[in-house]
Enzyme design. Structure first.
Site, PDB file in Angstrom:
ATOM      1  N   CYS A  65       0.963  -1.230   0.042  1.00 14.82           N
ATOM      2  CA  CYS A  65       0.036  -0.097  -0.019  1.00 14.82           C
ATOM      3  C   CYS A  65       0.728   1.332  -0.086  1.00 14.82           C
ATOM      4  CB  CYS A  65      -1.051   0.018   1.263  1.00 14.82           C
ATOM      5  SG  CYS A  65      -0.166   0.222   2.796  1.00 14.82           S
TER       6      CYS A  65
ATOM      7  N   HIS B  31      -2.540   1.187   6.811  1.00 15.15           N
ATOM      8  CA  HIS B  31      -2.913   1.124   5.490  1.00 15.15           C
ATOM      9  C   HIS B  31      -3.171   2.646   4.957  1.00 15.15           C
ATOM     10  CE1 HIS B  31      -4.290  -1.036   2.034  1.00 15.15           C
ATOM     11  NE2 HIS B  31      -5.518  -0.184   1.861  1.00 15.15           N
TER      12      HIS B  31
ATOM     13  N   HIS C 160      -5.810   1.690  -4.310  1.00 12.81           N
ATOM     14  CA  HIS C 160      -4.860   1.298  -3.272  1.00 12.81           C
ATOM     15  C   HIS C 160      -4.578  -0.166  -3.508  1.00 12.81           C
ATOM     16  CE1 HIS C 160      -8.090  -1.129  -0.598  1.00 12.81           C
ATOM     17  NE2 HIS C 160      -8.622  -1.162  -1.690  1.00 12.81           N
TER      18      HIS C 160
END
Length: 397
Positions: free
Chosen positions: A309, A357, A369
């Site tokens: 990510c 994240h 993402h």
């Protein structure tokens, strides 16, 4: 899901990002959706489907946190290795200078021998271990010429500096070893958590997998609804802003007097220019992110063939000419925090209390993402894991 990080205490929630009422509503919604997915009650020795799903999600989250730690350790190891290499190069150069100073002392000793000067041997001087040796050295220093004394001083100066650099290199090597140990430990943790998650999923029957997919679909539909609502709110806010600007311009045109606050006008122009500059950079970052859609998530990866990510968000903004840190808990501090309602395309959306994240916002409640192992870079609602999972929004440039 995502990436790498050191354990950190839960961060304070940013004002305007979450509200308890909304978080409660989101959790209630997910609970209701889970109930409508027709999950059968668990037997005495077998967990329910919801429990399995939660366990798998927890394992992925733990793997994500361990990945952040892995990335941080990897970054630290790389920096430490460069430092060690620099120190070793410096030690080698200083050793060369030390040898040159030793050779100069040897030439001075030879010169003394040719001129018949009575003096202790230079080697004895350099290897003095007893008080008598020290006394003899002092006597020798008294008889040395200025050039010879300079050679001796230079030798000992070089020797002292070389020893210090060697000690520093040794300490750096020890730190490098510790960093490598942390790196391996984090790597092992990630692999173990992912292995546990795969094992749990492999034990599900076809019927259970179908029901699990139904639960996931219900969550996605709820996330899409929330994203649409956010898009509507942002569009309304933009419409009101434009109306206010139009009214202000009309009022200024109708006025026969100069603006009461010319500095305010300058500030408005400055803000407009800053927004335009950010929009240009954000457009480049988003163009890069879109071009990566479909590439696999791989923990610790920074491209060009795969990403985790924060590796994706770092690469996207680098394509726009903006350098941001490698890991999520550093990226969250690399810019200006804004409220979710004021999010603009290009902003970074961070998730979870431990900030493990991140995705890049594209507007209308959506982001790009790299979700988690086994998935690919994709566009998805920022509510993919519930509204309560959103930690903060940061504008990096």
């Amino acid at each position: 899901m995502a990436s790498h990080r050191k354990s950190r205490p839960a961060g304070t929630r940013v004002a305007g990002i979450r509200t308890p009422a909304l978080a409660t509503a989101a959790l209630t919604s997910v609970a209701l959706l889970s109930q409508t997915a027709n999950a059968s009650p668990s037997t005495d020795d077998k967990p329910s489907l919801e429990e399995v799903e939660k366990k798998v999600d927890d394992l992925y989250r733990q793997a994500e946190s361990a990945t952040e730690k892995y990335n941080a350790a990897k970054d630290q190891t790389t920096k430490q290795r460069k430092r060690v290499d620099t120190l070793l190069d410096d030690v080698a150069q200083r050793t060369q200078k030390l040898n040159e100073a030793r050779e100069e002392l040897g030439r001075n000793a030879a010169a003394q021998y040719r001129t018949g000067a009575a003096a202790p041997d230079t080697a004895t001087f350099l290897l003095a271990d007893t008080p008598q040796d020290y006394f003899d050295q002092n006597q020798l220093m008294d008889r040395m010429t200025g050039r010879q004394k300079e050679a001796v001083d230079d030798y000992f100066t070089q020797q002292s500096a070389t020893m210090k650099k060697r000690q520093e290199a040794t300490r750096s090597l020890e730190t490098l070893t510790e960093s490598q140990s942390d790196l391996q430990s984090a790597k092992t943790t990630v692999q173990q958590k992912l292995s546990d998650a795969r094992e749990l999923l492999s034990k599900l029957t076809a019927e259970e997998k179908a029901r699990l997919a139904a639960i996931e679909k219900a969550k996605q539909e709820e996330a899409a609804r929330k994203a649409a609502e956010l898009a509507r709110q942002q569009a309304e806010a933009e419409r009101q802003r434009q109306e206010q600007e139009a009214a202000a311009q009309q009022q200024q045109q109708e006025s026969t007097e100069p603006p009461a606050d010319s500095s305010g006008s300058d500030s408005s122009n400055s803000d407009s220019s800053a927004d335009s500059s950010y929009a240009t950079k954000a457009e480049k970052a988003l163009a890069f992110a879109r071009s990566q859609v479909g590439k696999p998530y791989v923990w610790g990866a920074t491209g060009p063939d795969s990403y985790d990510c924060s590796g994706l968000t770092q690469a996207a903004w680098k394509a726009a000419g903006v350098d941001i840190p490698r890991v999520t808990y550093d990226q969250v501090n690399a810019g200006t925090t804004v409220s979710l309602s004021n999010a603009q395309p290009g902003d970074l959306v961070f998730f979870y209390d431990d900030i493990t994240h991140v995705g890049i916002y594209i507007g209308n409640g959506m982001m790009i993402h790299a979700p988690k192992p086994g998935t690919y870079v994709r566009e998805e609602s920022i509510y993919y894991d519930g509204e309560s999972s959103i930690h903060s929004v940061v504008r990096p440039a």
